[in-house]
Write an enzyme that holds these catalytic residues in place. Sequence first.
Site, PDB file in Angstrom:
ATOM      1  N   ASP A 480      -3.274 -12.669   7.044  1.00 43.27           N
ATOM      2  CA  ASP A 480      -3.617 -11.986   5.784  1.00 43.27           C
ATOM      3  C   ASP A 480      -4.945 -12.509   5.223  1.00 43.27           C
ATOM      4  OD1 ASP A 480      -3.266 -10.316   3.618  1.00 43.27           O
ATOM      5  OD2 ASP A 480      -1.327 -11.143   3.022  1.00 43.27           O
ATOM      6  N   CYS A 526      -4.165  -8.146   8.439  1.00 43.44           N
ATOM      7  CA  CYS A 526      -3.750  -7.676   7.120  1.00 43.44           C
ATOM      8  C   CYS A 526      -4.804  -8.172   6.141  1.00 43.44           C
ATOM      9  CB  CYS A 526      -2.379  -8.276   6.786  1.00 43.44           C
ATOM     10  SG  CYS A 526      -1.797  -7.875   5.129  1.00 43.44           S
ATOM     11  N   ASP A 548      -0.753  -1.867   1.497  1.00 44.98           N
ATOM     12  CA  ASP A 548       0.378  -2.409   0.731  1.00 44.98           C
ATOM     13  C   ASP A 548       1.180  -1.293   0.077  1.00 44.98           C
ATOM     14  OD1 ASP A 548       0.202  -5.033   1.317  1.00 44.98           O
ATOM     15  OD2 ASP A 548      -0.804  -5.647  -0.520  1.00 44.98           O
TER      16      ASP A 548
END
Length: 733
Positions: A480, A526, A548
């Site tokens: 992420d 991500c 998201d």
Amino acid sequence: MPLLYDSTTKTFTIHTDHTTYQMRVDEYGYLVHLYYGARTEGQMGYVVTYADRSGMCASPHDASDRTYSLDVLPQEYPFQGGGDMRNTLLVVRDANGTFGCDLRYDRHEIRDGKYALKGLPAVYSESADDDARSLSITLADKRLGLEVELLYGVLPKIDIITRAAIIRNAGPAKVVVKRAQTACLDMVHGSFDVITFNGRHAMERRPSRCAVTPGSFSVGSRRGMSSNQYNPLMIMCDRDATETSGRAWSMSFVYSGSFLAEVEKDQYEQVRMQMGLSDEQFSYPLEPGEELIAPEVIMTFSNAGIEKISHNLHRCIRKHVCRGPWRDRPRPILINSWEAHYFDFDGDSLARLAGKAAELGIDMLVMDDGWFANRYDDMRSLGDWTVNEQKLGGPLSQLVDYVNAMGVKFGIWVEPEMVSEDSNLYRAHPDWALAIPGKDPVLGRDQLVLDMSRADVRDNIFNQLCAVFDSANIEYVKWDYNRSIVDVYSRCASDQGKVLYDYILGLYDLLERLIQRYPDMLFEGCSAGGGRFDAGMLYYTPQIWTSDNTDAHDRMTIQYGTSFGYPCSAMGAHVSASPNEINGRDVPLTTRGVVAMAGGGFGYELDLMELPERACELIKGQIKMYREIDPLVREGLYYRLSSPKKDRVCSWEFAAEDGSEAIVCAVVLEVEGYGVANYVVPRGLTRGALYREATSGNVYPADALMDVGVPLPVGSAPYMTRVYHFVRLDDAD
Ligand code: DGJ
């Protein structure tokens, strides 16, 4: 032969199966672009016009001819300083602080295979069957000793041409590169639209189409990441081009940092499309002998509409950008803990989630954010990659073994490029964060960005991650990245204008070391959802969390937009709870499932323990269905049959390349009072053949299907969803 050089006319021709690209070194040594379009033979030098345009255009000194001006000519690598006053690709400043260069042809080389780029992702070819070739053309500025090596790669069978440029200081003094874009495409005339993919966090890559008008239109990112806001993909097409008709050209940047994509219509109604590094906060000094690589741009052309652009890009990204064993394998169906529990989990709740997942047939539990140090919320602990054993109730291996024993694999979330001020790492090394001395750093999600341009910082993070990955049977990593870079200052940089670029090189270096060390690990990219959904990241992570926003209604738009440049195999897509946490929308589980199945990274992201029995049965059915359609989702041709924004029904299709079968999905979005029947019209079937729809057993002629289509039930309710599986009947059937 995909790459030809005619020494008499000094013409380079690149052929793919359906396209031709041509350029020529002219009498003054400038590299003039001639043609990029449908495959053709011959010499296209005739397209360039020379005329005295009122003497207002700048001419090079040695061209004592007012009909010759770089301000008019279509070019391959326009630079500042030669009289071209349009947007250029290169701006350099010499040791005296003076701007301007003059790049002329010096030499060239044609090589077998596809070139690679040191430290940067690039399209690759691993088989001689691809017939890949590379062309290197070096332009030189003799005064500065500056060289620009233009690289062209060609994958003829999938109509892909790539470009990159290496800017090399072969002179005696320092030069500073102020702008280093990669590629442009000059069109001598035409009436075009430009399509870009724009949005924000939780609403990424919505297509936006507008006319190319006089002046300059640009999208880009100055965030240090390719961004949720603008994707590094640009398509230009004829004004009347549709999915299936008209000419279209695209550029896709194989890079994950700040970028700029521009289209300019000039004073003579010519159009220049270009893409490359953003020049904001960019200033790259090159000492003698040093070089800078302008990252790769993937280009393709279609004269059969925009769909063909997507098909070419999908084939390229699937097999020539994504790497590793997961490139071709069915991906595990995931249950991710984020929307199930956010930070509020412990070892027991994860074990329960895994147990339920096993019952439903889900392959892998992903433990998202919250498993390390004091990470009970998003205010702290990034940078301290030590397992919170108290929270998990023991060592990580104990939990993973327990989960594995139920037949469920285990994956983990990390955000390695970040540091929280409240962390041991930051307390020990405050200078490892990007921050400007004397200025309070700007926070994003209460965190700072680590200086990935520094090898010592990368080593530390690498070692911390390896310690975790080695401690248990971890088979998947979600990587992420949750904020933009604002404060661009590295303690170690010789020039702060290098930092954003060197950061991305550092990121790629870290990712490369990890994928080499864990070759079987599935990495999913991500970035606050889909903030770094680009071909650069896909070189390291074969799938990326698309957004998201997991609401199926919005996701249809997000996935529709994403599909213009990226294959379904690259999209992470999960079924989440309804009403949706982000927008409160209620969508039936069946619809949520069908929408999420359009991603090769399919999974669930909700508290399975809360589900009623009926929902569990539906999920089991979805999982069974997904396993059946997975090969078509990952490897098939993807068709956008209708638009979620313009049409009453959103429909899409995955078809086998040979037309032997197709999955067609439709979701009713808008309903009106009585009467109107909505039809779903597939494409890509074999004309003349019959197809049996697997569920109903009905047999349809392909030509009628592709002309009239199949009607959805009249009076369908909103979100009514249909999936048709058409299977071609062989003569024997
Ligand atoms: C942003 C991601 O997009 C989410 O899926 C989740 O992993 C959170 N970060 C965790 O902080």
